[in-house]
Design a protein around this motif. Structure first.
Motif, PDB file in Angstrom:
ATOM      1  N   LYS A 179       0.839  -1.200   0.000  1.00 35.90           N
ATOM      2  CA  LYS A 179       0.000   0.000   0.000  1.00 35.90           C
ATOM      3  C   LYS A 179       0.874   1.251   0.000  1.00 35.90           C
ATOM      4  CE  LYS A 179      -4.154   1.872   2.152  1.00 35.90           C
ATOM      5  NZ  LYS A 179      -5.212   1.625   3.141  1.00 35.90           N
ATOM      6  N   TYR A 180       1.941   1.214   0.775  1.00 38.47           N
ATOM      7  CA  TYR A 180       2.869   2.341   0.803  1.00 38.47           C
ATOM      8  C   TYR A 180       3.498   2.553  -0.576  1.00 38.47           C
ATOM      9  CZ  TYR A 180       6.903   5.192   1.928  1.00 38.47           C
ATOM     10  OH  TYR A 180       7.837   6.192   1.937  1.00 38.47           O
ATOM     11  N   ASP A 181       3.891   1.463  -1.232  1.00 37.18           N
ATOM     12  CA  ASP A 181       4.453   1.577  -2.578  1.00 37.18           C
ATOM     13  C   ASP A 181       3.438   2.173  -3.559  1.00 37.18           C
ATOM     14  OD1 ASP A 181       6.855   0.524  -1.725  1.00 37.18           O
ATOM     15  OD2 ASP A 181       6.419  -1.512  -2.424  1.00 37.18           O
ATOM     16  N   LEU A 182       2.171   1.816  -3.399  1.00 35.08           N
ATOM     17  CA  LEU A 182       1.137   2.390  -4.260  1.00 35.08           C
ATOM     18  C   LEU A 182       0.935   3.879  -3.974  1.00 35.08           C
ATOM     19  CD1 LEU A 182      -1.417  -0.541  -4.291  1.00 35.08           C
ATOM     20  CD2 LEU A 182      -0.134   0.345  -6.250  1.00 35.08           C
ATOM     21  N   VAL A 183       1.095   4.275  -2.729  1.00 28.09           N
ATOM     22  CA  VAL A 183       1.024   5.697  -2.387  1.00 28.09           C
ATOM     23  C   VAL A 183       2.148   6.453  -3.101  1.00 28.09           C
ATOM     24  CG1 VAL A 183       1.317   7.372  -0.509  1.00 28.09           C
ATOM     25  CG2 VAL A 183      -0.159   5.391  -0.190  1.00 28.09           C
ATOM     26  N   ILE A 184       3.336   5.868  -3.108  1.00 28.95           N
ATOM     27  CA  ILE A 184       4.479   6.479  -3.819  1.00 28.95           C
ATOM     28  C   ILE A 184       4.160   6.580  -5.315  1.00 28.95           C
ATOM     29  CG2 ILE A 184       6.916   6.191  -4.433  1.00 28.95           C
ATOM     30  CD1 ILE A 184       6.543   6.906  -1.518  1.00 28.95           C
ATOM     31  N   SER A 185       3.615   5.508  -5.891  1.00 33.60           N
ATOM     32  CA  SER A 185       3.268   5.520  -7.320  1.00 33.60           C
ATOM     33  C   SER A 185       2.202   6.571  -7.619  1.00 33.60           C
ATOM     34  CB  SER A 185       2.751   4.152  -7.762  1.00 33.60           C
ATOM     35  OG  SER A 185       3.742   3.178  -7.601  1.00 33.60           O
ATOM     36  N   LEU A 186       1.210   6.677  -6.743  1.00 35.74           N
ATOM     37  CA  LEU A 186       0.167   7.684  -6.918  1.00 35.74           C
ATOM     38  C   LEU A 186       0.753   9.088  -6.830  1.00 35.74           C
ATOM     39  CD1 LEU A 186      -2.808   8.349  -7.309  1.00 35.74           C
ATOM     40  CD2 LEU A 186      -3.115   8.116  -4.833  1.00 35.74           C
ATOM     41  N   LEU A 221      -1.809   0.377  14.580  1.00 33.56           N
ATOM     42  CA  LEU A 221      -3.051   1.097  14.365  1.00 33.56           C
ATOM     43  C   LEU A 221      -2.783   2.509  13.857  1.00 33.56           C
ATOM     44  CD1 LEU A 221      -6.116   1.025  14.608  1.00 33.56           C
ATOM     45  CD2 LEU A 221      -5.885   1.777  16.973  1.00 33.56           C
ATOM     46  N   SER A 222      -1.773   3.177  14.405  1.00 31.30           N
ATOM     47  CA  SER A 222      -1.464   4.539  13.960  1.00 31.30           C
ATOM     48  C   SER A 222      -0.934   4.536  12.523  1.00 31.30           C
ATOM     49  CB  SER A 222      -0.484   5.222  14.909  1.00 31.30           C
ATOM     50  OG  SER A 222       0.790   4.639  14.819  1.00 31.30           O
ATOM     51  N   ILE A 223      -0.141   3.533  12.156  1.00 35.91           N
ATOM     52  CA  ILE A 223       0.356   3.440  10.779  1.00 35.91           C
ATOM     53  C   ILE A 223      -0.810   3.183   9.832  1.00 35.91           C
ATOM     54  CG2 ILE A 223       1.697   2.006   9.193  1.00 35.91           C
ATOM     55  CD1 ILE A 223       3.776   1.743  11.403  1.00 35.91           C
ATOM     56  N   LYS A 224      -1.724   2.299  10.235  1.00 41.68           N
ATOM     57  CA  LYS A 224      -2.889   2.005   9.397  1.00 41.68           C
ATOM     58  C   LYS A 224      -3.718   3.266   9.175  1.00 41.68           C
ATOM     59  CE  LYS A 224      -7.150  -0.629   9.343  1.00 41.68           C
ATOM     60  NZ  LYS A 224      -8.115  -1.312  10.160  1.00 41.68           N
ATOM     61  N   LYS A 225      -3.959   4.012  10.251  1.00 46.26           N
ATOM     62  CA  LYS A 225      -4.746   5.241  10.133  1.00 46.26           C
ATOM     63  C   LYS A 225      -4.024   6.259   9.255  1.00 46.26           C
ATOM     64  CE  LYS A 225      -7.312   5.041  14.465  1.00 46.26           C
ATOM     65  NZ  LYS A 225      -7.496   5.631  15.806  1.00 46.26           N
ATOM     66  N   LEU A 226      -2.717   6.402   9.443  1.00 46.78           N
ATOM     67  CA  LEU A 226      -1.946   7.359   8.657  1.00 46.78           C
ATOM     68  C   LEU A 226      -1.968   7.001   7.176  1.00 46.78           C
ATOM     69  CD1 LEU A 226      -0.049   9.829   8.725  1.00 46.78           C
ATOM     70  CD2 LEU A 226       1.839   8.214   8.960  1.00 46.78           C
ATOM     71  N   LEU A 227      -1.761   5.718   6.859  1.00 43.74           N
ATOM     72  CA  LEU A 227      -1.797   5.297   5.452  1.00 43.74           C
ATOM     73  C   LEU A 227      -3.190   5.503   4.859  1.00 43.74           C
ATOM     74  CD1 LEU A 227       0.321   2.031   5.157  1.00 43.74           C
ATOM     75  CD2 LEU A 227       0.624   4.139   3.897  1.00 43.74           C
ATOM     76  N   THR A 228      -4.216   5.157   5.622  1.00 41.76           N
ATOM     77  CA  THR A 228      -5.588   5.307   5.129  1.00 41.76           C
ATOM     78  C   THR A 228      -5.912   6.775   4.869  1.00 41.76           C
ATOM     79  OG1 THR A 228      -6.266   3.320   6.307  1.00 41.76           O
ATOM     80  CG2 THR A 228      -8.010   4.829   5.639  1.00 41.76           C
ATOM     81  N   LYS A 229      -5.551   7.629   5.804  1.00 44.12           N
ATOM     82  CA  LYS A 229      -5.806   9.057   5.643  1.00 44.12           C
ATOM     83  C   LYS A 229      -5.042   9.616   4.446  1.00 44.12           C
ATOM     84  CE  LYS A 229      -5.327  13.461   8.019  1.00 44.12           C
ATOM     85  NZ  LYS A 229      -4.754  14.167   9.158  1.00 44.12           N
ATOM     86  N   THR A 230      -3.790   9.212   4.307  1.00 44.87           N
ATOM     87  CA  THR A 230      -2.964   9.671   3.186  1.00 44.87           C
ATOM     88  C   THR A 230      -3.565   9.234   1.857  1.00 44.87           C
ATOM     89  OG1 THR A 230      -0.981   9.564   4.562  1.00 44.87           O
ATOM     90  CG2 THR A 230      -0.644   9.578   2.188  1.00 44.87           C
ATOM     91  N   VAL A 231      -3.940   7.961   1.771  1.00 45.60           N
ATOM     92  CA  VAL A 231      -4.509   7.433   0.532  1.00 45.60           C
ATOM     93  C   VAL A 231      -5.825   8.121   0.206  1.00 45.60           C
ATOM     94  CG1 VAL A 231      -5.556   5.381  -0.500  1.00 45.60           C
ATOM     95  CG2 VAL A 231      -3.359   5.206   0.628  1.00 45.60           C
ATOM     96  N   ASP A 232      -6.692   8.254   1.186  1.00 41.80           N
ATOM     97  CA  ASP A 232      -7.993   8.893   0.950  1.00 41.80           C
ATOM     98  C   ASP A 232      -7.820  10.326   0.458  1.00 41.80           C
ATOM     99  OD1 ASP A 232      -9.223   6.572   1.726  1.00 41.80           O
ATOM    100  OD2 ASP A 232      -9.787   7.295   3.727  1.00 41.80           O
ATOM    101  N   THR A 233      -6.914  11.060   1.077  1.00 39.71           N
ATOM    102  CA  THR A 233      -6.667  12.446   0.671  1.00 39.71           C
ATOM    103  C   THR A 233      -6.123  12.506  -0.741  1.00 39.71           C
ATOM    104  OG1 THR A 233      -6.205  13.038   2.970  1.00 39.71           O
ATOM    105  CG2 THR A 233      -5.453  14.577   1.278  1.00 39.71           C
ATOM    106  N   MET A 234      -5.158  11.643  -1.036  1.00 36.79           N
ATOM    107  CA  MET A 234      -4.551  11.660  -2.373  1.00 36.79           C
ATOM    108  C   MET A 234      -5.558  11.256  -3.446  1.00 36.79           C
ATOM    109  SD  MET A 234      -0.721  10.242  -1.636  1.00 36.79           S
ATOM    110  CE  MET A 234      -0.087  10.595  -3.281  1.00 36.79           C
TER     111      MET A 234
END
Length: 172
Positions: free
Chosen positions: A48-55, A91-104
């Motif tokens: 998921k993190y790699d996909l955030v980088i790609s996005l 849990l904090s990493i999950k929330k951070l990734l989810t928030k980042t992805v949703d915003t992007m």
């Protein structure tokens, strides 16, 4: 001591040893499965993190401005940080990734990327990872619940104390 009493006591002791061995095998299997699920969850976080980088790269390629808070989050995160065992950190990493992805994803769609083929591939991949994460974490939680039950069972409790088996936390 009568012979029958000795036979009964030996039978009870044999049954107890048999039950401890069976429960020990069950607990060992659960520990292996829990560790496999945890590794799978770490891989899903990393993907998921790699996909955030790609996005992010796709958005920059299409001249879409990424907010500074998102850029800082993307630049700070490291795959090693995703390998946490502590439930609250996870849990904090999950929330951070989810928030980042949703915003992007919101920004990308608002800026006209919703028909872009690369964007759709990334978005679908993120949705697949989220679905796999839900399945894997549900399985992880059920196995942790079973493990916690077995290590606290009165028959196996002395062995679990001797082996220093600790209660595991479920994932939220």
């Amino acid at each position: 001591m009568p012979k029958e009493l000795i036979i009964i006591l030996c039978s009870i002791l044999g049954l107890y040893i048999f039950l401890v061995v069976v429960i020990g095998i069950v607990v060992h299997t659960l520990i292996k499965d829990i560790n496999k699920k945890h590794k799978a969850i770490v891989v899903l976080y990393a993907e998921k993190y790699d996909l955030v980088i790609s996005l992010n790269k796709l958005m920059l390629k299409n001249d879409i401005k990424v907010p500074r808070s998102i850029r800082d989050t993307i630049n700070v995160k490291d795959h090693e940080e995703l390998k946490v065992y502590n439930t609250m950190e996870r849990l904090s990493i999950k929330k951070l990734l989810t928030k980042t992805v949703d915003t992007m994803l919101f920004i990308a769609e608002e800026c006209g990327l919703k028909d872009n083929e690369d964007y759709l591939i990334i978005k679908n991949s993120i949705e697949d990872i989220d679905m796999n994460f839900r399945k894997t974490s549900a399985s992880y939680n059920s196995q942790v619940t079973a493990y916690n039950y077995w290590i606290r069972m009165w028959i196996f409790r002395p062995i679990s104390l001797l082996l220093k088996l600790k209660k595991k936390e479920i994932m939220y």
